[in-house]
Design a protein around this motif. Structure first.
Motif, PDB file in Angstrom:
ATOM      1  N   GLU A 216      24.235  21.425 -55.940  1.00  0.00           N
ATOM      2  CA  GLU A 216      25.102  21.480 -56.805  1.00  0.00           C
ATOM      3  C   GLU A 216      24.631  22.036 -58.245  1.00  0.00           C
ATOM      4  OE1 GLU A 216      26.365  17.623 -57.134  1.00  0.00           O
ATOM      5  OE2 GLU A 216      27.693  17.869 -55.311  1.00  0.00           O
ATOM      6  N   ARG A 217      23.167  21.708 -58.389  1.00  0.00           N
ATOM      7  CA  ARG A 217      22.705  22.101 -59.476  1.00  0.00           C
ATOM      8  C   ARG A 217      21.169  22.496 -59.248  1.00  0.00           C
ATOM      9  NH1 ARG A 217      20.222  19.333 -64.096  1.00  0.00           N
ATOM     10  NH2 ARG A 217      20.997  17.500 -63.220  1.00  0.00           N
ATOM     11  N   VAL A 218      20.439  23.787 -59.583  1.00  0.00           N
ATOM     12  CA  VAL A 218      19.324  24.198 -59.306  1.00  0.00           C
ATOM     13  C   VAL A 218      18.629  24.000 -60.423  1.00  0.00           C
ATOM     14  CG1 VAL A 218      17.971  26.306 -58.430  1.00  0.00           C
ATOM     15  CG2 VAL A 218      20.322  25.608 -57.629  1.00  0.00           C
ATOM     16  N   MET A 219      17.244  23.429 -60.289  1.00  0.00           N
ATOM     17  CA  MET A 219      16.200  23.286 -61.366  1.00  0.00           C
ATOM     18  C   MET A 219      14.925  24.348 -60.848  1.00  0.00           C
ATOM     19  SD  MET A 219      16.350  19.357 -62.471  1.00  0.00           S
ATOM     20  CE  MET A 219      15.431  19.608 -64.112  1.00  0.00           C
ATOM     21  N   VAL A 220      14.707  25.266 -61.743  1.00  0.00           N
ATOM     22  CA  VAL A 220      13.791  26.329 -61.277  1.00  0.00           C
ATOM     23  C   VAL A 220      12.548  25.823 -62.163  1.00  0.00           C
ATOM     24  CG1 VAL A 220      12.866  28.538 -60.935  1.00  0.00           C
ATOM     25  CG2 VAL A 220      15.240  28.062 -60.912  1.00  0.00           C
ATOM     26  N   MET A 221      11.275  25.807 -61.246  1.00  0.00           N
ATOM     27  CA  MET A 221       9.870  25.235 -61.700  1.00  0.00           C
ATOM     28  C   MET A 221       8.991  26.167 -61.603  1.00  0.00           C
ATOM     29  SD  MET A 221       8.446  21.632 -61.759  1.00  0.00           S
ATOM     30  CE  MET A 221       7.349  20.977 -62.941  1.00  0.00           C
ATOM     31  N   ASP A 222       8.226  26.601 -62.686  1.00  0.00           N
ATOM     32  CA  ASP A 222       7.147  27.466 -62.302  1.00  0.00           C
ATOM     33  C   ASP A 222       5.899  27.205 -63.410  1.00  0.00           C
ATOM     34  OD1 ASP A 222       6.019  29.903 -61.298  1.00  0.00           O
ATOM     35  OD2 ASP A 222       6.339  30.994 -63.062  1.00  0.00           O
ATOM     36  N   HIS A 223       4.787  27.005 -63.010  1.00  0.00           N
ATOM     37  CA  HIS A 223       3.582  26.829 -63.720  1.00  0.00           C
ATOM     38  C   HIS A 223       3.730  25.588 -64.485  1.00  0.00           C
ATOM     39  CE1 HIS A 223       1.496  30.310 -62.688  1.00  0.00           C
ATOM     40  NE2 HIS A 223       2.200  31.197 -63.256  1.00  0.00           N
ATOM     41  N   GLY A 224       4.346  24.630 -63.642  1.00  0.00           N
ATOM     42  CA  GLY A 224       4.419  23.237 -64.388  1.00  0.00           C
ATOM     43  C   GLY A 224       5.694  23.045 -65.417  1.00  0.00           C
ATOM     44  N   ARG A 225       6.352  24.037 -65.497  1.00  0.00           N
ATOM     45  CA  ARG A 225       7.486  23.699 -66.520  1.00  0.00           C
ATOM     46  C   ARG A 225       8.849  24.089 -65.798  1.00  0.00           C
ATOM     47  NH1 ARG A 225       5.069  24.009 -71.493  1.00  0.00           N
ATOM     48  NH2 ARG A 225       3.259  25.515 -71.445  1.00  0.00           N
TER      49      ARG A 225
END
Lengths: 338, 279
Positions: A216-225
């Motif tokens: 339902e929800r997507v959190m995108v992470m990159d380089h620790g953030r």
């Protein structure tokens, strides 16, 4: 129906400024940098990002497997620092590896897991039978874990994570390494679990389609953030438009077309021009007419709605699909290697 | 498909609309004893399911008994029964040494596959994770020790039964400690299998030879006798020889018991500390 546990009404996970740094070969590596996140009871949230982005490290902090370097977090109503045992009693965790002991029998592992969570003998047996049935592991109950296929092992991992009916289930790359059929089957089980029990699910994945279709929800992470946090639909809408790709005989034509229409040449293949348009279906013939009038030959033409990969590309300038393909070359070490 | 938990009628479909949460009981707190029992039972189950694995690790001690024993009889020039009386207690210590020294490899494997991680995230006491595993060593040890003695009896080995039982208890105490040290080594090596086996191989044979279990050290050079004096295994071998002969009052029995208890205490303390730091 209104009989909730404390977590039934509020937040299941809240984290503020969660940070994890490792010392690796004399260097300090910031695996997770001041991550804030919140997951409400009953949500299914996908944590998306390339290998080494810090997804697993975040998950391992929230599940008390790794102490955070700094920051505050509450999971299932318990503070991860002050009451890690409380967190452990309330959550289920399915790690990246295979949870069952290889020489153990499937049913024995479920019974052992029940004892680990303090369930009584009768309750454990009943619960194990229920899980063997619902996860279609019944025929393998007396087989050793090492004799199971990848998909069967993964279903056992999930059964083990559910033995104590946790209100919150963490899944770390549950479908990585499975064939498409097993993946689809696993997802059916996860969707069914949520439909019947309302369990909050927080999972990591680097499969874009999975995050897109199921979460339902997507959190995108990159380089620790965490660089994006919304529904998949909203993330894609934020890019305003469909992707149009026009192929030309050579780079010169493609550049000339770019000068007229805007857009950017595909870095992977500079004979192709990539454009965005609010309504790709109508924009495409218009572009073709304009290029034909200018005497530029279009060899191929496609348009498609934006994907989460486009979102990732827009946010980071890199393609998640390519990042995942080069799995070994992660720039930030996962804790298992640190 | 059947429901996974708390069936609640729901009109919701797919992942979009979850059913209302049913009340869920939070698992109750468990204590160290209960956790240790749970870990012990899990670790022991494969032994019960597949008892032949216990016999498999008897191959090496039986080879020594069958192939080294006759040479010893020839070299010493004594009678078979007398030589066995001296040799079999050493083989019992060998069973304890080799059986428990490699047990860390199981943990090493579980650390690599992910099932160790599963136990770390369960609400189990870390101490119990180590102690329950170490206690499991007792089960195969008792079975193996008894089999070795039974194999030797037809060849003239005479057993003092109370002595054997007490001897097995001493071996069990030692085995818990040595097993715990093996787990400690595994926790320290993490994903470096080669390091585990290198330390294992480097330590095991010197420990074995410098315990006097195969050949007497009385005739060896001074430095070997000094090394044997700091090797807990040599006290253990002495105690087993006295106990199996029924000589309960021998000073060696006390020495062996102390060596076993000290090994056990050190192993558990070091092991528990390593497990508490485990990630």
């Amino acid at each position: 129906m209104t009989k909730h546990t404390q977590a039934g009404t509020g937040q299941m996970i809240t984290a503020r400024g969660s940070t994890k740094t490792f010392r690796s070969k004399g260097q300090t590596v910031e695996a997770v940098r001041a991550v804030d996140l919140s997951v409400a009871a009953g949500e299914l949230v996908a944590f998306l990002g390339p290998n080494g982005a810090g997804k697993s490290t975040t998950l391992r902090m929230l599940t008390t497997l790794l102490p955070a370097t700094s920051g505050e977090a509450t999971v299932a109503g318990c503070d991860i620092r002050r009451d890690p045992a409380g967190v452990r009693r309330r959550i289920g965790y399915v790690g990246q590896g295979s949870s069952g002991g290889h020489t153990q029998r499937v049913r024995d592992e479920l019974h052992a897991q029940g004892a680990f969570y303090g369930l009584g003998r009768r309750e454990t047996r009943a619960r194990a039978a229920e899980l063997l049935d619902s996860l279609e592991l019944g025929p393998f109950a007396n087989r050793s874990v090492q004799s199971l296929s990848g998909g069967q092992k993964r279903r056992l991992d999930i059964a083990l994570g559910l033995i104590h009916r946790p209100e919150l289930l963490f899944l770390d790359e549950p479908s990585t390494g499975l064939d498409p059929h097993s993946r689809a089957n696993l997802w059916e089980h996860i969707v069914e679990l949520r439909r019947t029990t309302g369990t909050t699910i927080f999972l990591t994945t680097h499969y874009l389609d999975e995050a897109d279709q199921l979460a339902e929800r997507v959190m995108v992470m990159d380089h620790g953030r965490v660089i994006a946090d919304d529904t998949a639909g909203a993330l894609k809408e934020s890019l305003a438009g469909d992707r149009i790709t026009l192929g030309f005989a050579g780079r010169a034509d493609a550049s000339a077309a770019a000068a007229r229409l805007g857009g950017e040449l595909d870095p992977a293949d500079p004979t192709r021009l990539v454009l965005t348009a609010a309504d790709g279906e109508r924009a495409l013939p218009r572009h073709l007419r304009e290029l034909a009038a200018a005497g530029l030959d279009v060899v191929t033409a496609t348009h498609r709605p934006p994907t989460l990969d486009d979102v990732f590309l827009a946010l980071t300038g890199r393609s998640l699909r390519e990042e995942s393909a080069g799995a070994g070359a992660a720039e930030t070490p996962e804790p298992a290697a640190a | 498909m059947n429901t996974i938990a708390d069936p609640t009628p729901s009109t919701a479909t797919g992942a979009q609309a979850p059913a209302p949460l049913a009340a869920r009981p939070v698992p109750r707190r468990t204590g160290f004893a209960r956790d240790t029992a749970a870990v012990f039972v899990r670790e022991s189950r494969p032994l019960v399911r597949d008892p032949f694995s216990v016999l498999f690790s008897l191959v090496q001690p039986l080879v020594f008994l069958g192939l080294f024993g006759p040479l010893l009889v020839g070299a010493a020039g004594g009678d078979v029964a007398g030589t066995l009386q001296w040799f079999v207690p050493g083989i019992l210590v060998m069973v304890a040494l080799f059986g428990t020294a490699s047990t860390g490899a199981n943990l090493l494997f579980e650390m690599q596959t992910g099932s160790h991680e599963r136990t770390l995230v369960a609400p189990l006491s870390r101490n119990a994770l180590l102690v329950g595993r170490a206690l499991k060593e007792v089960v195969p040890l008792m079975v193996q020790g008894t089999i070795v003695v039974l194999v030797a009896v037809p060849f003239g080995f005479s057993v003092n039964v109370p002595g054997l039982l007490l001897g097995l208890v001493v071996l069990a105490v030692f085995g818990i400690g040595f097993g715990a040290l093996s787990y400690t080594l595994a926790l320290g090596c993490r994903n470096r299998d080669w390091m585990f086996w290198m330390v294992h191989q480097t330590l095991l044979f010197p420990l074995m030879i410098l315990s006097g279990m195969l050949l007497p050290l009385e005739d060896g050079p001074e430095w070997m006798r000094v090394a044997a004096a700091v090797n807990p295994l040599s006290y253990l071998v002495g105690a087993e020889r006295a106990l199996l002969a029924g000589d309960f009052g021998a000073p060696a029995v006390l020495g062996g018991a102390i060596a076993a208890v000290v090994t056990c205490a050190i192993g558990l303390v070091v092991g528990v500390r390593a497990m508490r730091r485990a990630r």
